[in-house]
Design a protein around this motif. Structure first.
Motif, short mmCIF file in Angstrom:
data_model
loop_
_atom_site.label_atom_id
_atom_site.label_comp_id
_atom_site.label_asym_id
_atom_site.label_seq_id
_atom_site.Cartn_x
_atom_site.Cartn_y
_atom_site.Cartn_z
N GLU A 101 0.85 -1.20 0.00
CA GLU A 101 0.00 0.00 0.00
C GLU A 101 0.88 1.24 0.00
O GLU A 101 1.92 1.30 0.68
N PHE A 103 0.86 5.54 0.51
CA PHE A 103 0.11 6.61 1.14
C PHE A 103 0.63 7.96 0.66
O PHE A 103 1.82 8.12 0.39
N GLN A 410 -7.40 2.38 3.73
CA GLN A 410 -6.00 2.11 3.41
C GLN A 410 -5.31 1.36 4.54
O GLN A 410 -4.50 0.46 4.29
#
Length: 437
Positions: A101, A103, A410
């Motif tokens: 992931e 960010f 997320q």
């Protein structure tokens, strides 16, 4: 030796000490990075690594996004005495290709945690329109700004008072002595509003407490006017009233216990300082005026609200120990445990220092790590936050809010955060309206 993205993830999940270091400048870093990455550009390594990465044999995993920064930075760190310097295999693109992931923005762990707190606790909030209507009707409302004082001076909600995050519980009873007075906590965006309001809810403040939904961004997007240059503030170096302090101390320490933060004395601190196997951060969480007037020699300065807001700056090694202090005066024992109760929920091994007398606070002046000033990031390399200043485009402010709203999802996809939100809240501490002196 290269570390794979899976190696990094394994270390994070196991709570082993690791610093995942992004070597790019702040602006490109803010466009995409892993959750627990910390930004430390090559120009800042020699000045900032000693205080941000204090243990020289901690695992450091370096990466860039193809700029060719890793080899030179690894050599610099080796010259500085760091012995466990690794490269992230494939750099940022390797993380991306492995499905990691990514960010946006800065101080992401703290901002994501604030969103998770609201999601799990239903932190009460009011939109700008509702607060403005209360002010227009002349209702008694305590608007408390949880940001740094310099941010408050730049722009503030009309009638607001500067009460930086770690000071809220200490001063709220004096600023809103009537339990029927609504308390509105604001920041520029969402995180410090949410954490500040939830702090008061957790502590059992009897007043109705709300975050200002979306902070000064929401205020501007609603078409309302902000004040500028205001100086209203809770006393930066104390004192709160004795009665307010006693109630705040009882609530803060109970919350720290519930969250799993440790209470330690000077002897335990000395043992931890002598432990070569763990990274230790020592922070005094008071306001600058109080810190500069006298602090413990081994403690740097990180006001509690900003420490919770910027854990990636003040604790770059995930898995490290953190010890908090808040002076030895009459108002000690509130800010440190209250801050610790949040850091514990963020998965940190955190303790607060108790029982150290004021006479031990022999160091004075501003914090200068290793004798150096803490230098700001050069303007050309700095990421412009959509919530700072007074001239951010409305589209950028709205896009920032939309991004924050997606952080909980997320976190779930990333899976390495280690957050656990304290459920329930304390009973209201006994309180009566103070009588005039």
């Amino acid at each position: 030796m290269d570390w794979t993205p899976d190696d990094v993830r394994t270390a994070l999940l196991a709570r082993r000490e690791i610093a995942l270091v992004d070597l790019r400048e702040e602006h490109p870093f803010a466009q995409a990075h892993p959750l627990w990455a910390v930004q430390l550009s090559p120009l800042r390594l020699e000045a900032d690594a000693p205080w941000r990465l204090p243990r020289r044999d901690v695992d450091l995993v370096l990466y860039d996004d193809g700029e060719g920064l890793v080899d030179a930075a690894a050599a610099t760190l080796a010259r500085m005495g760091y012995t466990r310097v690794h490269r992230l295999a494939g750099g940022l693109d390797g993380w991306r290709r492995r499905g990691g992931e990514l960010f946006r923005d800065v101080n992401v762990p703290s901002k994501a945690f604030g969103e998770l707190v609201e999601h799990e606790r239903g932190t009460p909030s009011l939109p700008a329109e509702a607060v403005q209507a209360m002010l227009d009707r002349g209702e008694r409302v305590a608007v408390l700004d949880a940001r740094r004082f310099d941010e408050f001076r730049t722009m503030s909600i009309p009638g607001g008072t500067s009460v930086p995050g770690a000071e809220l519980l200490l001063h709220v009873r004096d600023l809103a002595p009537d339990p029927a007075t609504p308390v509105i906590v604001n920041c520029a965006g969402r995180t410090r509003s949410l954490i500040g309001a939830q702090s008061l809810v957790n502590a059992g403040i009897p007043n109705p407490v709300h975050a200002l939904r979306n902070g000064t961004i929401g205020w501007l997007l609603a078409g309302f006017t902000l004040e500028h240059g205001q100086t209203r503030r809770a006393a930066p170096a104390g004192p709160a009233s004795a009665q307010a302090t006693a109630a705040a101390r009882q609530a803060a320490q109970a919350l720290a216990d519930r969250a799993g933060a440790q209470r330690i004395d000077a002897e335990q601190l000395a043992r931890w300082q002598a432990d070569p196997t763990r990274t230790l951060y020592c922070w005094d969480v008071r306001q600058p005026e109080a810190y500069e007037a006298g602090h413990l020699p081994a403690f740097g300065h990180a006001p509690g609200g900003q420490l919770v807001q910027e854990t990636d700056v003040f604790a770059a090694v995930r898995g490290a120990r953190i010890v908090l202090a808040d002076g030895g005066g009459d108002d000690a024992g509130v800010r440190a445990p209250m801050t610790a109760h949040w850091l514990a929920q963020m998965g940190w091994d955190v303790a607060w220092l108790d029982g150290v007398p004021a006479a031990a606070h022999t160091a004075t002046g501003p914090w200068r790590p290793h004798g150096q000033a803490v230098l700001p990031t050069p303007h050309a390399q700095r990421y412009r936050r959509p919530y700072e200043g007074t001239d951010a485009p409305r589209a950028a402010m709205q896009a920032y809010l939309d991004w924050e709203f997606g952080l909980v999802a997320q976190l779930a996809r990333d899976g390495t955060h280690g957050f656990r939100v304290l459920q329930g809240c304390a009973q209201s501490a006994p309180w009566t309206t103070p009588t005039a002196a």
